[in-house]
Design a protein around this motif. Structure first.
Motif, short mmCIF file in Angstrom:
data_model
loop_
_atom_site.label_atom_id
_atom_site.label_comp_id
_atom_site.label_asym_id
_atom_site.label_seq_id
_atom_site.Cartn_x
_atom_site.Cartn_y
_atom_site.Cartn_z
N GLY A 40 25.26 18.15 -15.33
CA GLY A 40 25.03 19.48 -15.87
C GLY A 40 24.06 19.39 -17.02
O GLY A 40 23.82 18.30 -17.56
N ALA A 44 26.85 21.56 -21.33
CA ALA A 44 27.59 22.05 -20.17
C ALA A 44 29.09 21.81 -20.29
O ALA A 44 29.88 22.42 -19.57
N VAL A 212 29.77 19.61 -10.91
CA VAL A 212 28.68 20.26 -11.62
C VAL A 212 29.27 21.23 -12.64
O VAL A 212 30.09 22.09 -12.30
N ASN A 214 28.32 23.94 -16.01
CA ASN A 214 27.27 24.71 -16.68
C ASN A 214 27.93 25.69 -17.64
O ASN A 214 28.82 26.45 -17.23
N ASP A 215 27.55 25.62 -18.91
CA ASP A 215 28.12 26.49 -19.94
C ASP A 215 29.64 26.43 -19.96
O ASP A 215 30.32 27.44 -20.22
N GLN A 219 30.83 24.55 -11.54
CA GLN A 219 29.99 25.23 -10.56
C GLN A 219 30.25 24.75 -9.14
O GLN A 219 29.86 25.42 -8.19
N LEU A 232 21.88 25.62 -5.93
CA LEU A 232 22.84 25.29 -6.98
C LEU A 232 22.14 24.54 -8.12
O LEU A 232 22.35 24.84 -9.29
N ASP A 235 19.78 26.94 -10.07
CA ASP A 235 20.51 27.88 -10.92
C ASP A 235 21.15 27.18 -12.12
O ASP A 235 21.15 27.71 -13.23
N THR A 236 21.68 25.98 -11.90
CA THR A 236 22.39 25.28 -12.96
C THR A 236 21.44 24.77 -14.03
O THR A 236 21.71 24.88 -15.24
N PHE A 237 20.32 24.21 -13.62
CA PHE A 237 19.40 23.57 -14.57
C PHE A 237 18.20 24.46 -14.93
O PHE A 237 17.35 24.05 -15.70
N ARG A 238 18.14 25.66 -14.35
CA ARG A 238 17.08 26.64 -14.65
C ARG A 238 15.70 26.06 -14.38
O ARG A 238 14.79 26.14 -15.22
#
Length: 260
Positions: A40, A44, A212, A214-215, A219, A232, A235-238
């Motif tokens: 993450g 995370a 995984v 995130n914040d 996930q 995935l 979205d998770t790592f932008r």
């Protein structure tokens, strides 16, 4: 050393009861002898989760079981015989030799001021040999390279004779050669292992399962081949992530670009 299963049910943690959780309720199960990668972005909740697993902090909700037993139903000494951790912060040298650093891992197995006896020394010798540290045993820890130091810290954890090994970013700040040495070592141990990693390609290559975060929210959990989809990861790592399969090995490899 015998591996044990690790069952985590609904664990969460916050710095205070009224504060926003750093880790929201998280559940997963690692079968004995499998390797779990925790991935993450920064912040995370990876390190927070690991601290709950090696009993540094008590979860605000949920439970952590090793071999079917809640780690908070054990004494600290009993827990240290089941779970060992290798953290990013390495031990200060203080003029100690490699053997003396490794021998510190026997602390949960000795009482009072006892030195641990012949069996403890046999365990230390066996682990030094297994990790190819025999020739460095009498060297000052402070004179070692980064990769050598990391092997020594893993050795110190292994002489605890744990069933579960927690590794927090074990390849951080290592060059490519020493990263490969640590990865090879992780694969060879045969313990139940939870390892936090920044490198998704490394996680996909060495881990049986991946969690995984995130914040502070989980996930997904599962085998990396099916869990780590382009969507995935993006979205998770932008980032814009694309998984490619290397033609020679068939292994998956992620490439990343900044989104438009």
């Amino acid at each position: 050393m015998t591996a044990a299963d690790l069952a985590v049910q609904g664990v969460s943690w916050a710095p205070a009861k009224t504060a926003q959780p750093v880790l929201h309720p998280t559940t997963f199960h690692v079968a004995a002898g499998r390797i779990l990668g925790v991935v993450g972005p920064n912040g995370a909740g990876k390190s927070t989760l690991l601290r709950l697993l090696y009993r540094f902090q008590r979860p605000h909700t949920g439970q952590v079981h090793v071999g079917g037993q809640d780690i908070w139903s054990m004494t600290a000494r009993e827990s240290a015989r089941r779970i060992a951790a290798v953290l990013q912060e390495q031990a200060s040298a203080f003029g100690l030799t490699v053997r003396e650093i490794v021998r510190l891992g026997r602390t949960p197995h000795v009482s009072g001021f006892a030195a641990g006896g012949a069996r403890s020394e046999a365990v230390v010798n066996d682990v030094l040999a297994t990790l190819n540290l025999d020739s460095l045993a009498d060297r000052d820890f402070g004179t070692l390279s980064g990769g050598e130091r990391q092997r020594v810290m893993v050795a110190r954890a292994l002489v605890q004779e744990p069933q579960v090994l927690i590794l927090d970013e074990p390849t951080n700040h290592l060059d490519v050669r020493h990263q490969l040495e640590v990865v090879s070592l992780i694969r060879s141990l045969g313990l139940t292992i939870v390892v936090s990693l920044h490198d998704l390609n490394m996680a996909a290559g060495i881990c049986d399962d991946v969690l995984v975060l995130n914040d502070g929210f989980p996930q997904g959990f599962g085998p990396p081949q099916s869990l780590l989809t382009d969507q995935l990861v993006s979205d998770t790592f932008r980032v814009a992530a694309q998984r490619e399969h290397l033609s020679l090995s068939g292994a998956a490899h992620f490439s990343f670009t900044l989104p438009n």
